[in-house]
Design an enzyme around this catalytic site. Structure first.
Site, short mmCIF file in Angstrom:
data_model
loop_
_atom_site.label_atom_id
_atom_site.label_comp_id
_atom_site.label_asym_id
_atom_site.label_seq_id
_atom_site.Cartn_x
_atom_site.Cartn_y
_atom_site.Cartn_z
N ASP A 30 -9.85 10.72 15.89
CA ASP A 30 -10.73 9.69 15.11
C ASP A 30 -10.32 7.95 16.09
OD1 ASP A 30 -12.23 10.09 12.26
OD2 ASP A 30 -11.46 8.25 13.01
N HIS A 100 -18.57 17.25 10.11
CA HIS A 100 -18.09 16.83 11.43
C HIS A 100 -16.16 17.40 11.03
CE1 HIS A 100 -18.90 13.11 10.14
NE2 HIS A 100 -17.53 12.84 10.12
N HIS A 102 -13.09 16.95 10.00
CA HIS A 102 -11.08 16.55 9.90
C HIS A 102 -10.32 17.12 10.02
CE1 HIS A 102 -12.77 11.75 9.00
NE2 HIS A 102 -14.06 13.14 8.37
P1 AMP Z 1 -17.10 10.72 7.78
O1 AMP Z 1 -16.52 9.46 6.49
O2 AMP Z 1 -16.24 11.92 7.25
O3 AMP Z 1 -18.80 10.32 7.77
O4 AMP Z 1 -16.08 10.24 9.12
C1 AMP Z 1 -16.39 9.04 10.43
C2 AMP Z 1 -15.19 9.43 10.75
O5 AMP Z 1 -15.21 9.15 12.03
C3 AMP Z 1 -14.71 8.48 10.08
O6 AMP Z 1 -12.88 8.99 10.46
C4 AMP Z 1 -14.38 7.21 11.74
O7 AMP Z 1 -13.30 6.88 11.20
C5 AMP Z 1 -14.82 7.90 13.16
N1 AMP Z 1 -15.65 7.49 13.79
C6 AMP Z 1 -16.40 6.32 13.55
N2 AMP Z 1 -16.84 6.09 15.53
C7 AMP Z 1 -16.40 6.85 15.50
C8 AMP Z 1 -16.20 6.67 17.17
N3 AMP Z 1 -17.31 5.77 18.30
N4 AMP Z 1 -15.40 7.26 17.64
C9 AMP Z 1 -14.81 8.20 17.01
N5 AMP Z 1 -14.29 8.56 15.81
C10 AMP Z 1 -15.40 7.59 14.55
#
Ligand code: AMP
Ligand code: ZN
Length: 114
Positions: A30, A100, A102
């Site tokens: 992340d 996704h 986590h």
């Molecule tokens: P959610 O809020 O559950 O939809 O999680 C989305 C996650 O994606 C967040 O924890 C972000 O920090 C992560 N995220 C967003 N853009 C990227 C990226 N380019 N590479 C890796 N993680 C990302």
């Protein structure tokens, strides 16, 4: 889907710190980690939210969970414990609409979550 961030990451159109990949799934760190270990495990197939998972995805979803456990073991957090989260829609804080898992670990988690 061209306009989906995680489809673009899985297609290597956007760089990410990928730690695992197979024909069905990708795992990467992340970008804004919330724990010492914070990995996102995604299917290559675009599925917008957990509500869009269908019967035909049963094996795929099982695969994501098994990968999460495998990565937790590799990162040395399996014994101590870890958390698997799939945020769904606004109240849960979902910001990327491609499912996704986590994988969070390496510190004490709190319950209830924020
Ligand atoms: P959610 O809020 O559950 O939809 O999680 C989305 C996650 O994606 C967040 O924890 C972000 O920090 C992560 N995220 C967003 N853009 C990227 C990226 N380019 N590479 C890796 N993680 C990302
Ligand atoms: Zn997508």
């Amino acid at each position: 889907m061209n306009n989906c961030l995680f489809c673009r990451i899985s297609a290597k159109k956007i760089p990410a710190n990928i730690i695992y990949e197979d024909s069905e799934a990708v795992a990467f760190y992340d970008i804004n980690p919330q724990a010492p270990v914070h990995v996102l495990i995604i299917p290559k197939k675009h599925i917008s939210t957990s509500l869009d998972i269908t019967d035909e995805d049963n094996v795929l979803i099982g695969h994501l969970f098994r990968l999460a456990g495998q990565i937790a073991k590799e990162k040395g957090i399996a014994e101590r414990g870890f958390r698997l989260v799939m945020n769904t829609n606004a109240d849960a804080g979902q910001t990327v609409f491609h499912i996704h898992l986590h994988l969070l670990g390496g510190r004490q988690m709190h319950w209830p979550p924020g």
